[in-house]
Design an enzyme around this catalytic site. Structure first.
Site, PDB file in Angstrom:
ATOM      1  N   LYS A 267     132.744  67.357   5.038  1.00 24.36           N
ATOM      2  CA  LYS A 267     134.099  67.886   4.588  1.00 24.36           C
ATOM      3  C   LYS A 267     134.573  67.205   3.546  1.00 24.36           C
ATOM      4  O   LYS A 267     134.704  66.068   3.437  1.00 24.36           O
ATOM      5  CB  LYS A 267     134.969  67.997   5.657  1.00 24.36           C
ATOM      6  CG  LYS A 267     134.642  69.040   6.903  1.00 24.36           C
ATOM      7  CD  LYS A 267     134.845  70.410   6.456  1.00 24.36           C
ATOM      8  CE  LYS A 267     134.666  71.546   7.632  1.00 24.36           C
ATOM      9  NZ  LYS A 267     133.363  71.515   8.413  1.00 24.36           N
TER      10      LYS A 267
ATOM     11  N   VAL B 102     137.796  66.002   1.577  1.00 25.72           N
ATOM     12  CA  VAL B 102     139.196  65.846   2.066  1.00 25.72           C
ATOM     13  C   VAL B 102     140.203  66.251   1.029  1.00 25.72           C
ATOM     14  O   VAL B 102     139.619  66.609  -0.152  1.00 25.72           O
ATOM     15  CB  VAL B 102     139.592  64.516   2.750  1.00 25.72           C
ATOM     16  CG1 VAL B 102     138.785  64.226   3.917  1.00 25.72           C
ATOM     17  CG2 VAL B 102     139.506  63.476   1.519  1.00 25.72           C
TER      18      VAL B 102
ATOM     19  N   HIS C 233     126.361  58.654   0.282  1.00 25.23           N
ATOM     20  CA  HIS C 233     125.807  59.891   0.193  1.00 25.23           C
ATOM     21  C   HIS C 233     124.263  59.642  -0.043  1.00 25.23           C
ATOM     22  O   HIS C 233     123.972  58.884  -0.735  1.00 25.23           O
ATOM     23  CB  HIS C 233     126.447  60.442  -1.343  1.00 25.23           C
ATOM     24  CG  HIS C 233     125.904  61.331  -2.064  1.00 25.23           C
ATOM     25  ND1 HIS C 233     126.100  62.696  -1.386  1.00 25.23           N
ATOM     26  CD2 HIS C 233     124.919  61.642  -2.910  1.00 25.23           C
ATOM     27  CE1 HIS C 233     125.652  63.875  -2.326  1.00 25.23           C
ATOM     28  NE2 HIS C 233     124.639  63.122  -3.179  1.00 25.23           N
TER      29      HIS C 233
ATOM     30  N   ASP D  51     137.107  59.881  -4.771  1.00 22.33           N
ATOM     31  CA  ASP D  51     138.348  60.306  -5.126  1.00 22.33           C
ATOM     32  C   ASP D  51     138.471  61.864  -5.061  1.00 22.33           C
ATOM     33  O   ASP D  51     137.898  62.324  -4.220  1.00 22.33           O
ATOM     34  CB  ASP D  51     138.137  59.785  -6.622  1.00 22.33           C
ATOM     35  CG  ASP D  51     137.061  60.595  -7.558  1.00 22.33           C
ATOM     36  OD1 ASP D  51     136.306  61.322  -6.986  1.00 22.33           O
ATOM     37  OD2 ASP D  51     136.914  60.259  -8.564  1.00 22.33           O
TER      38      ASP D  51
END
Ligand code: GRF
Length: 209
Positions: free
Chosen positions: A96, A98, A114, A146
């Site tokens: 998800k 954020v 990732h 970020d």
């Protein structure tokens, strides 16, 4: 020095979480530099939560559909995480994005892993996209989060070769090879961040000596 407090967020099988648990168990929290104080998820019924419970850790689940808006979910996730007073939050296969509130509270100490070599192939299908593009090497990236999608400052990367046998249908096999590198990299990076401390200078992450 006291072990840093980690909250780990998961959405799936939790093998990255398990790698962290195993490293902390093997080294001892103090020597490793960190301990996991809670595990959060965006859904029930996943192996990642079972691993956390088997390790005797507190868990929390924050589902988007239980909240009126995405912003409400984000604030609830931030609050559920904050309760455990983490020094670092690790997204280990947390699927998800954020929002503002979470980043306001944990920006600069929220680490993601990732399965591609960023900035190539961001998003939810990093492995599949690298294969479809015909990349000859891919890998994994551990980075700070970020407000973009997989755009934050890179901490470390690991390279995995794409072989002839890696067809698009064989995405799972390539992902497994990436995850082997990814688990080791995540364990190394989180330990170093926790033990050394670090500074984020623009796009560069500097570990303190
Ligand atoms: C990892 O490859 C992560 O980069 C990706 O999903 C995978 C999670 O694996 N987003 P696991 O749940 O830690 O086994």
């Amino acid at each position: 020095m006291a072990a840093k407090r980690l909250v780990v967020l998961v959405s799936g099988s939790g093998t990255n979480l398990q790698a962290l648990l195993d490293a902390i168990e093997a080294d001892g929290a103090e020597a490793y530099g960190a301990e996991i104080v809670a595990v959060g998820a965006d859904r029930e019924g996943i192996v990642g939560l079972e691993r956390a419970r088997a390790a005797g850790l507190p868990t929390f689940v924050c589902r988007v559909r239980d909240h009126a808006t995405r912003a409400d979910w984000d604030a609830a996730l931030a609050e559920a995480t904050a309760v455990h007073e983490p020094d670092l939050v690790v997204s280990a296969g947390f699927m998800k994005i954020v929002g503002k509130e979470f980043l306001a509270r944990f920006g600069g100490r929220f680490v993601n892993t990732h399965p591609a070599l960023l900035p190539s192939f961001p998003g939810a299908h990093g492995v599949r996209d690298a294969l479809a593009y015909g990349a000859r090497v891919t890998g994994c990236t551990v980075h700070f989060v970020d407000d973009g999608v997989d755009t934050g400052p890179i901490i470390a990367q690991g390279v995995v070769e794409v072989v002839e046998e890696d067809t698009e249908e064989g995405e799972a096999a390539l992902h497994e090879r990436i995850k082997e590198v990814e688990r080791a990299l995540l364990v190394e990076v989180v330990g170093r961040l926790a033990r050394n401390g670090y500074r984020i200078e623009g796009r560069k992450v500097r570990l303190l000596p």
